[in-house]
Design an enzyme around this catalytic site. Sequence first.
Site, PDB file in Angstrom:
ATOM      1  N   THR A 101       7.805  -0.626  -9.239  1.00 39.51           N
ATOM      2  CA  THR A 101       6.557   0.096  -9.478  1.00 39.51           C
ATOM      3  C   THR A 101       6.460   0.632 -10.899  1.00 39.51           C
ATOM      4  O   THR A 101       5.377   0.635 -11.497  1.00 39.51           O
ATOM      5  CB  THR A 101       6.438   1.269  -8.480  1.00 39.51           C
ATOM      6  OG1 THR A 101       6.457   0.738  -7.149  1.00 39.51           O
ATOM      7  CG2 THR A 101       5.142   2.035  -8.680  1.00 39.51           C
TER       8      THR A 101
ATOM      9  N   ASP B 154      13.100   0.698  -3.331  1.00 35.52           N
ATOM     10  CA  ASP B 154      13.472   0.381  -1.956  1.00 35.52           C
ATOM     11  C   ASP B 154      14.944   0.020  -1.798  1.00 35.52           C
ATOM     12  O   ASP B 154      15.573   0.381  -0.804  1.00 35.52           O
ATOM     13  CB  ASP B 154      12.601  -0.761  -1.418  1.00 35.52           C
ATOM     14  CG  ASP B 154      11.178  -0.297  -1.126  1.00 35.52           C
ATOM     15  OD1 ASP B 154      10.948   0.922  -1.085  1.00 35.52           O
ATOM     16  OD2 ASP B 154      10.303  -1.168  -0.942  1.00 35.52           O
TER      17      ASP B 154
END
Length: 346
Positions: A16, A93
């Site tokens: 991100t 993640d």
Amino acid sequence: MNSPYTSVLLIYTGGTIGMIENTETGALENFNFEQLQKHIPELHKFNFPIDTYQFDPPMDSSDMEPDMWRKLVRIIHENYSRYHGFVILHGTDTMAYTASALSFMLENLEKPVILTGSQLPIGVLRTDGKENLMTSIEIAAAQTKEGKPLVPEVCIFFENHLMRGNRTTKMNAENFNAFRSFNYPVLAEAGIHIKYNNNVQIRSYKEKQKLKPHYLLDTNVVVLKLFPGIQENVVATILGIEGLKAVVLETYGSGNAPRKEWFIRRLCQASAQGIVIVNVTQCNAGMVEMERYETGYQLLQAGVVCGYDSTTESAVTKLMFLLGHGYTPDEVRDRMNRSMAGEITI
């Protein structure tokens, strides 16, 4: 003060943090990190060079695999003498898995390797990425008065906290404080100043040790999470996977599991067949103590290894590392009971 010869290598894997919004479509897209200084002009204020290396194409961290861990180790090894520290930009993640793996794969590490990322893209007004990146670079370059790195180990920096990489887990998908080190104190906190926690054992700098990179990993590992009502055929199927070499068994509380005859028998059989079973707790904080209750003691008798206060991420990657180096099941069990990179408290 940092040496004027300090330099940092910034490695962008994806995630991100490296995205900007397409003004026409509104979609988030990866941008070329050679444009980094355009998007973060504050980088010019560092009085040392910051070089960049970009994965092409960038990866979502959900696709991160051991081959990419090997690639990161290779990049760091090949550039080790040129830089005082390394910052890896990574999706959140699987960041804790990568940090744990690197802590084992970079033996004799004497320089900071800081993983960071963000919950919002760098191009968004309220991004947390800018502060995470700037502070990570500052920590990667930080040295003592004698010119030695302050944090010569693999860490994760997120939301003002510097944490040991193999002690860290992602615990929030929504808030900026996405990561937590539940069983080990933070190594540093960033406020107006960066305060390094001198009461915590940051891995010590060892003069003139040569970095020893490791690339051997065996992924024949599985995570088995217990839950009330788990069926024998489920456990039997998992333990019967062809080629399986190790199991991370996520138990209850301080390492407890059902006392059903079939369950203990299946574990005994798997252990006897050479499958290494490591007991870690499903709880975020706390330690496995297999001799505390009868339910845990039965696991010990079945050949299950105590995982102490290891995170699941650390246990999985440590097993991959040990199995990859060809140790026998008994040797793997023995080494799982030793701290290799500060990952467990004995």
